[in-house]
Design a protein around this motif. Structure first.
Motif, PDB file in Angstrom:
ATOM      1  N   LEU A  35       0.828  -1.204   0.000  1.00 15.35           N
ATOM      2  CA  LEU A  35       0.000   0.000   0.000  1.00 15.35           C
ATOM      3  C   LEU A  35       0.864   1.256   0.000  1.00 15.35           C
ATOM      4  N   ASP A  36       0.316   2.289  -0.539  1.00 13.47           N
ATOM      5  CA  ASP A  36       0.980   3.593  -0.539  1.00 13.47           C
ATOM      6  C   ASP A  36       0.633   4.281   0.782  1.00 13.47           C
ATOM      7  N   VAL A  37       1.530   4.182   1.742  1.00 22.82           N
ATOM      8  CA  VAL A  37       1.277   4.726   3.072  1.00 22.82           C
ATOM      9  C   VAL A  37       1.679   6.194   3.097  1.00 22.82           C
ATOM     10  N   PRO A  38       0.749   7.085   3.414  1.00 25.03           N
ATOM     11  CA  PRO A  38       1.090   8.513   3.453  1.00 25.03           C
ATOM     12  C   PRO A  38       1.987   8.823   4.651  1.00 25.03           C
ATOM     13  N   SER A  39       2.605   9.967   4.616  1.00 24.48           N
ATOM     14  CA  SER A  39       3.452  10.383   5.736  1.00 24.48           C
ATOM     15  C   SER A  39       2.584  11.018   6.818  1.00 24.48           C
ATOM     16  N   ALA A  40       3.045  10.904   8.060  1.00 22.39           N
ATOM     17  CA  ALA A  40       2.303  11.455   9.197  1.00 22.39           C
ATOM     18  C   ALA A  40       3.203  12.405   9.970  1.00 22.39           C
ATOM     19  N   ALA A  41       2.594  13.338  10.667  1.00 23.08           N
ATOM     20  CA  ALA A  41       3.344  14.300  11.481  1.00 23.08           C
ATOM     21  C   ALA A  41       2.636  14.462  12.819  1.00 23.08           C
ATOM     22  N   GLY A  42       3.365  14.941  13.794  1.00 19.99           N
ATOM     23  CA  GLY A  42       2.775  15.219  15.096  1.00 19.99           C
ATOM     24  C   GLY A  42       2.309  13.975  15.820  1.00 19.99           C
ATOM     25  N   PHE A  43       3.099  12.903  15.763  1.00 21.89           N
ATOM     26  CA  PHE A  43       2.708  11.656  16.432  1.00 21.89           C
ATOM     27  C   PHE A  43       2.561  11.877  17.928  1.00 21.89           C
ATOM     28  N   ARG A  44       1.452  11.368  18.499  1.00 22.77           N
ATOM     29  CA  ARG A  44       1.210  11.477  19.937  1.00 22.77           C
ATOM     30  C   ARG A  44       0.661  10.148  20.452  1.00 22.77           C
ATOM     31  N   SER A  45       1.227   9.683  21.557  1.00 26.82           N
ATOM     32  CA  SER A  45       0.754   8.456  22.192  1.00 26.82           C
ATOM     33  C   SER A  45      -0.101   8.817  23.390  1.00 26.82           C
ATOM     34  N   MET A  46      -1.276   8.224  23.452  1.00 30.65           N
ATOM     35  CA  MET A  46      -2.191   8.450  24.572  1.00 30.65           C
ATOM     36  C   MET A  46      -2.334   7.131  25.328  1.00 30.65           C
ATOM     37  N   THR A  47      -1.533   6.987  26.374  1.00 29.62           N
ATOM     38  CA  THR A  47      -1.439   5.723  27.101  1.00 29.62           C
ATOM     39  C   THR A  47      -2.806   5.206  27.519  1.00 29.62           C
ATOM     40  N   GLY A  48      -3.050   3.941  27.199  1.00 26.03           N
ATOM     41  CA  GLY A  48      -4.297   3.305  27.582  1.00 26.03           C
ATOM     42  C   GLY A  48      -5.444   3.586  26.645  1.00 26.03           C
ATOM     43  N   ARG A  49      -5.221   4.496  25.679  1.00 26.08           N
ATOM     44  CA  ARG A  49      -6.313   4.838  24.767  1.00 26.08           C
ATOM     45  C   ARG A  49      -5.937   4.582  23.313  1.00 26.08           C
ATOM     46  N   GLY A  50      -4.769   5.033  22.876  1.00 29.28           N
ATOM     47  CA  GLY A  50      -4.372   4.829  21.500  1.00 29.28           C
ATOM     48  C   GLY A  50      -3.282   5.791  21.066  1.00 29.28           C
ATOM     49  N   VAL A  51      -3.177   5.989  19.757  1.00 26.70           N
ATOM     50  CA  VAL A  51      -2.183   6.908  19.203  1.00 26.70           C
ATOM     51  C   VAL A  51      -2.877   7.837  18.216  1.00 26.70           C
ATOM     52  N   GLN A  52      -2.199   8.960  17.927  1.00 26.96           N
ATOM     53  CA  GLN A  52      -2.808   9.973  17.067  1.00 26.96           C
ATOM     54  C   GLN A  52      -1.716  10.688  16.294  1.00 26.96           C
TER      55      GLN A  52
END
Length: 723
Positions: free
Chosen positions: A455-472
């Motif tokens: 797959l053509d995976v787009p680039s991401a910026a501003g990665f944030r981990s929210m412990t116990g909930r997920g990532v963004q």
């Protein structure tokens, strides 16, 4: 996985992930924490008290080997110049001093080649525990004395040639026996020599320097070029390659490895260049741990060897009694010369040529065969018991499954902006974009799935981990998040109706479900499940063909366990079992009359491994698991359990066949030599007895060689069903 179906894993600490899922760190079979702690075996030249030759402590395989070859060399002229041999084969030799070839060389052979047996015989006599050594020592001593009396014209019982061959064959048998005990260790010691002397270490500024292996430290990064060997256990941090791990697992096919995968010292990068972070060096490597583990096999003694020792003790008493009766009877019949001749014949024929080779040859061949197939036998009793196993209890995670999550389902909501497969691929691609910077096992599974689908995976910026909930993260100008039920509740978002049925199906079979959000709306969902090993079904089917019940035990939820069991054909499932209660499942099966083999690779499996009739640690797992197991499988392939059972049945069958043949010959020949059929005009001559003794040895050796033809990897219909 999300909290509604979080797993309790059997090995490794559980970790709360950023998605709100409880997941196990991937198992690194090459990590230092998987090296076995069984004590350094060091040099094992002395084998006193082990393996059936405890009466010659301090003797090494090399000693018996050297004495065998020199004694064989000296025995050749003794045999060729024997008048009895010349008469048999119709040739004639005559030169000055020919009559002294036998006495001189025979005496040298007796004191050089036969001395270990004389010493062992004395030790057995002093301990009042007659066995193989006393029987051999008695026979060669009687033959030596009798031959000298004939040389001095006192009696006509010269058997220099038989004495020489007797010692040569016994030396061969004990050499084979001692070599067999160290066979697996010797093979693994040779593996250690395959380690490169030097490694290419990557410096902090990116340069590559060549250093000695001893200079490597944990945390160093080394470059492994195509065709080169991995210098230490570690984890790939860059690059992909197929690695040949046959020296460890016995598996001939190269294994594909990429970033994040563990590698084992001495494996070969068949293609491609990789960079490896060193996780373990020296004695902490998996290879060194396995070498230490094999030393424990030296402490075990098989029931067959015990049976051979008892047979030798019985033969000793039988020979003494029969020889005494022979002297008395023939003397009363008025033939004292014949009394001496036949009693000596009885004592010489009682020497267990074939019995001395019956077990060592089979042990040597089976040990070599098992090592080549990645089976390390710590306890030979465990290997013998395996033939009677009628129930195998597998740990699930890391044994029947890989212990690693993989994406098994992708569903897209209508708001995803596409239809069918395109929508699913779009959901997976944006999820992979968000997870690209995460090191979590579930994140790696999502990224790997996108890579597999190209797959053509787009680039991401501003990665944030929210412990116990997920990532963004921010993807193509939108805020994209990946998370479990906790994120649904936090964002107060409902799952689209079109996804409800699919998600319920996933959850019904115990899959971890992660939702993909874009700007606060659910655009899709992913199912992640522990991957079932492709070999697991074949292993279960093979065990079923052998009449073996297959059960599975796990701390996972019932629906997870049932889904795995249904897919691979498991007969009985023990689910939601606490780690400390695993051995209770073994007890349960044993109470029902089963002979149980437990197969596991984790710390929590150790009590069950110890409780089972046969404990099998698979994939060279954790220290404690290997400590508790009697058999260790170098590979992760559960089909090796079937190979162990086939090897057990075939080896035991050959041992018993050899014992019956060897002991049967002695029990039949001794009374004939004594003259039990003299009334019918037949008394077994010493020469004929010697020939029959040699033939019995050849039969035993040839029968043992047939063990090499047993195919451990294919279905073997000749394997007997358990009683």
């Amino acid at each position: 996985m999300p909290e509604e179906h979080s797993h309790v894993h059997q090995h490794g600490a559980t970790v709360q992930d950023e998605h709100g899922a409880t997941a196990r760190h991937p198992r690194h079979t090459g990590d230092a924490d998987h090296a076995a702690q069984h004590g350094d075996h060091g040099s094992h030249g002395a084998h006193g008290g082990r393996g059936g030759h405890d009466k010659h402590a301090g003797h090494s395989p090399a000693m018996f080997r050297d004495r065998f070859w020199l004694s064989l060399l000296l025995a050749i002229p003794v045999v060729l110049t024997s008048h009895m041999i010349m008469d048999w084969f119709g040739y004639e030799l005559d030169f000055t001093g020919i009559d002294w070839v036998g006495p001189v060389l025979g005496t040298v052979i007796f004191f050089y080649g036969g001395w270990p047996f004389v010493v062992g015989a004395i030790a057995e006599a002093r301990s009042r525990q007659p066995g193989m050594m006393l029987l051999i020592g008695m026979a060669i001593t009687v033959a030596f004395v009798a031959s000298w009396t004939a040389t001095l014209d006192w009696f006509d019982v010269e058997v220099w040639w038989e004495l020489s061959l007797l010692i040569v064959i016994m030396l061969l048998g004990h050499w084979m026996e001692m070599r067999a005990i160290g066979q697996a260790q010797g093979a693994l010691a040779a593996l250690a020599e395959l380690l490169p002397d030097e490694a290419d270490r990557v410096t902090a500024d990116g340069d590559v320097e060549t250093v000695k292996i001893a200079e490597l430290a944990v945390g160093d990064v080394v470059l492994v070029r195509p065709g080169a060997r991995v210098p230490a256990d570690g984890t790939i941090v860059d690059g992909t390659a197929e690695l040949d791990e046959s020296m460890i697992t016995g598996e001939s096919n190269p294994v594909a490895k990429s970033e994040g995968d563990p590698v084992v010292a001495a494996s070969v990068a068949a293609d491609g260049s990789i960079r490896v972070r060193v996780d373990a060096i020296g004695d902490d490597t998996a290879l060194a741990g396995i070498q230490r583990l094999v030393a424990e096999a030296q402490e075990s003694k098989s029931r067959s060897q015990v049976l051979a020792d008892r047979a030798a003790a019985l033969l000793f008493y039988v020979a003494i009694v029969v020889a005494a009766i022979t002297v008395v009877v023939w003397a009363l019949l008025g033939d004292p010369d014949h009394a001496v001749t036949q009693s000596v014949t009885v004592l010489i024929i009682a020497c267990p040529h074939a019995l001395g080779l019956a077990i060592p040859l089979v042990t040597s061949i089976s040990t070599s065969k098992s090592a080549r197939n990645g089976i390390l036998v710590k306890d030979r009793l465990a290997l013998e018991r395996m033939r009677n196993v009628d129930a195998v209890l597998f740990d699930k995670t890391g044994t029947l499954t890989k212990g690693e999550h993989a994406v098994t389902g992708v569903a897209a909501a209508e708001v995803a902006g596409a239809d069918g497969a395109g929508a699913a691929d779009s959901v997976l691609a944006v999820a992979a974009a968000v997870e690209a910077d995460s090191e979590h096992p579930l994140a790696r599974a999502i990224v790997a799935a996108a890579r597999e689908r190209s797959l053509d995976v787009p680039s991401a910026a501003g990665f944030r981990s929210m412990t116990g909930r997920g990532v963004q993260a921010d993807v193509d100008g939108a805020t994209v998040a990946v998370g479990g039920p906790a994120m649904l509740r936090e964002l107060q978002v409902d799952v689209p109706a079109e996804l409800g049925g699919t998600i319920e199906e996933w959850q019904g079979r115990g899959a971890a479900v992660l939702h993909v959000f874009r700007d606060g709306s659910v655009i899709g969902a992913l199912a992640l499940e522990d991957q079932i090993r492709p070999e697991s079904r074949a292993a279960v089917e093979a065990l079923h063909r052998l009449g073996v019940k297959v059960a599975m035990i796990t701390g996972d939820a019932r629906q997870v366990a049932d889904a795995v069991a249904k897919e691979i054909g498991i007969d009985e499932v023990f689910a939601e079992v606490l780690p400390e209660d695993k051995d209770s499942a073994v007890i349960d099966l044993q109470r029902r009359g089963h002979t149980v083999a437990m197969v596991g690779d984790g710390v929590n499996d150790a009590p069950a491994l110890a409780r089972a009739d046969v404990g099998i640690a698979i994939g060279a797992g954790t220290d404690v698991a290997m400590e508790s197991a009697g058999i260790v499988l170098a590979s992760d392939d559960p089909r090796a359990v079937v190979a162990v059972r086939r090897l057990s049945a075939a080896s035991y069958r050959k041992m018993l066949q050899n014992l019956w043949w060897a002991a049967g010959y002695n029990l039949a020949a001794i009374p004939l030599a004594a003259g039990v059929l003299a009334w019918a005009g037949f008394v077994l001559p010493m020469a004929v007895g010697a020939v029959l003794m040699s033939l019995s040895t050849i039969v035993v050796a040839a029968n043992a060689q047939l063990l090499r033809r047993v195919d451990l990897r294919q279905r073997d219909e000749s394997v007997p069903q358990p009683a």
